[in-house]
Design an enzyme around this catalytic site. Structure first.
Site, PDB file in Angstrom:
ATOM      1  N   VAL A 139      -1.866  12.864  -6.714  1.00 21.72           N
ATOM      2  CA  VAL A 139      -2.682  11.642  -6.593  1.00 21.72           C
ATOM      3  C   VAL A 139      -2.536  11.075  -8.010  1.00 21.72           C
ATOM      4  O   VAL A 139      -2.442  11.708  -9.107  1.00 21.72           O
ATOM      5  CB  VAL A 139      -4.044  11.577  -6.330  1.00 21.72           C
ATOM      6  N   CYS A 140      -2.423   9.975  -8.299  1.00 27.30           N
ATOM      7  CA  CYS A 140      -2.408   9.347  -9.729  1.00 27.30           C
ATOM      8  C   CYS A 140      -3.071   7.879  -9.507  1.00 27.30           C
ATOM      9  O   CYS A 140      -3.538   7.807  -8.488  1.00 27.30           O
ATOM     10  CB  CYS A 140      -1.140   9.183 -10.320  1.00 27.30           C
ATOM     11  N   GLN A 141      -3.494   7.063 -10.363  1.00 31.95           N
ATOM     12  CA  GLN A 141      -4.095   5.752 -10.590  1.00 31.95           C
ATOM     13  C   GLN A 141      -3.266   4.576  -9.705  1.00 31.95           C
ATOM     14  O   GLN A 141      -3.735   4.070  -8.582  1.00 31.95           O
ATOM     15  CB  GLN A 141      -4.483   5.286 -11.777  1.00 31.95           C
ATOM     16  N   GLY A 143      -0.231   5.149  -8.159  1.00 32.20           N
ATOM     17  CA  GLY A 143       1.095   5.554  -7.288  1.00 32.20           C
ATOM     18  C   GLY A 143       2.391   5.865  -7.951  1.00 32.20           C
ATOM     19  O   GLY A 143       3.131   6.636  -7.218  1.00 32.20           O
ATOM     20  N   LEU A 168      -4.803   5.842  -6.240  1.00 35.01           N
ATOM     21  CA  LEU A 168      -6.253   5.794  -6.100  1.00 35.01           C
ATOM     22  C   LEU A 168      -6.807   4.479  -6.130  1.00 35.01           C
ATOM     23  O   LEU A 168      -8.071   4.280  -5.694  1.00 35.01           O
ATOM     24  CB  LEU A 168      -6.930   6.870  -6.917  1.00 35.01           C
TER      25      LEU A 168
END
Length: 231
Positions: A139-141, A143, A168
């Site tokens: 996961v990252c902010q 994508g 996220l």
């Protein structure tokens, strides 16, 4: 869908190996070699927030957060692991100093992001904590970093990788149990952009009040304008 290439013997006066490519249950001759070979390649699975939650709860996936430390500290999924794909660049060569200064005066000021570089120990750190057959939800902010991280790990032999499409920031509030000072979808907001909305709201209110005042009290508005200094 994983693809598999293998070699099988071909009958005849001399022994040869014919490579068969297996993909989606289809078998086709591909190329001849004189020795046995095998190639296995995994594919990254892209899911939304609800599907990601099911992977964690039902299929035993572990969350691997690859964001920078700042966003990770603002909000993160409970019980996740953290290995940043990018780390703060503190190098002091002339080129880096110039780039860092420009970044801090623009992107850093408005978005609150540090000047970073690729984490040279990313793969090593992941390997120290997980085996190549581990089920990992990256996961990252936004994508993008999770996709880059997944592609890197896939090349290193990791076989069960998933990413949240758009990161996220696309996850609905309450989808995951999280900790931090803000919601997961807002962890990427910092710097001047955090007060931009408030400034816009105040200016909008002032303009609306001025419009209503001029509309309903034109005489008083004209007198106020006449009192203003002129050049």
């Amino acid at each position: 869908m994983a693809s598999l290439s293998c070699c099988t013997p071909f009958s005849g006066q001399r022994t040869r190996w014919v490579v068969l490519e297996i993909n989606r249950a289809e078998i086709t001759p591909y190329k001849s070699f004189n020795k046995r070979c095998m190639k296995i390649r995994a594919e990254v699975n892209f899911v939304n927030g609800e599907e990601a939650k099911r992977l964690i709860g039902e299929e035993g996936y572990t969350v691997l957060d690859v964001r920078d430390r700042t966003q990770y500290d603002r909000a993160r999924i409970k019980s996740c692991y953290h290995v940043p794909l990018f780390v703060e660049n503190k190098d002091n060569d002339l080129g880096t100093i110039v780039k860092r200064t420009v970044h801090n005066n623009f992107s850093g000021l408005f978005f609150g992001l540090s000047f970073t570089k690729l984490n040279p120990d990313f793969v090593k750190s992941v390997r120290e904590q997980f085996s190549t057959d581990s089920k990992l939800l990256l996961v990252c902010q936004e994508g993008l970093r999770s996709v880059a991280a997944a592609n890197t790990l896939e090349k290193e032999g990791f076989q069960n990788l998933s990413c949240i499409t758009s990161g996220l920031q696309s996850v609905k509030p309450g989808t995951f149990d999280s900790i931090g000072s803000t919601e997961l979808e807002n962890a990427g907001k910092a710097g001047l952009v955090t007060i931009q909305g408030k400034i816009s709201a105040v200016l909008g209110t002032v303009l609306i009040c001025a419009y209503l005042f001029i509309t309903f009290f034109p005489d008083q508005a004209e007198k106020i304008l006449q009192m203003s200094p002129t050049s």
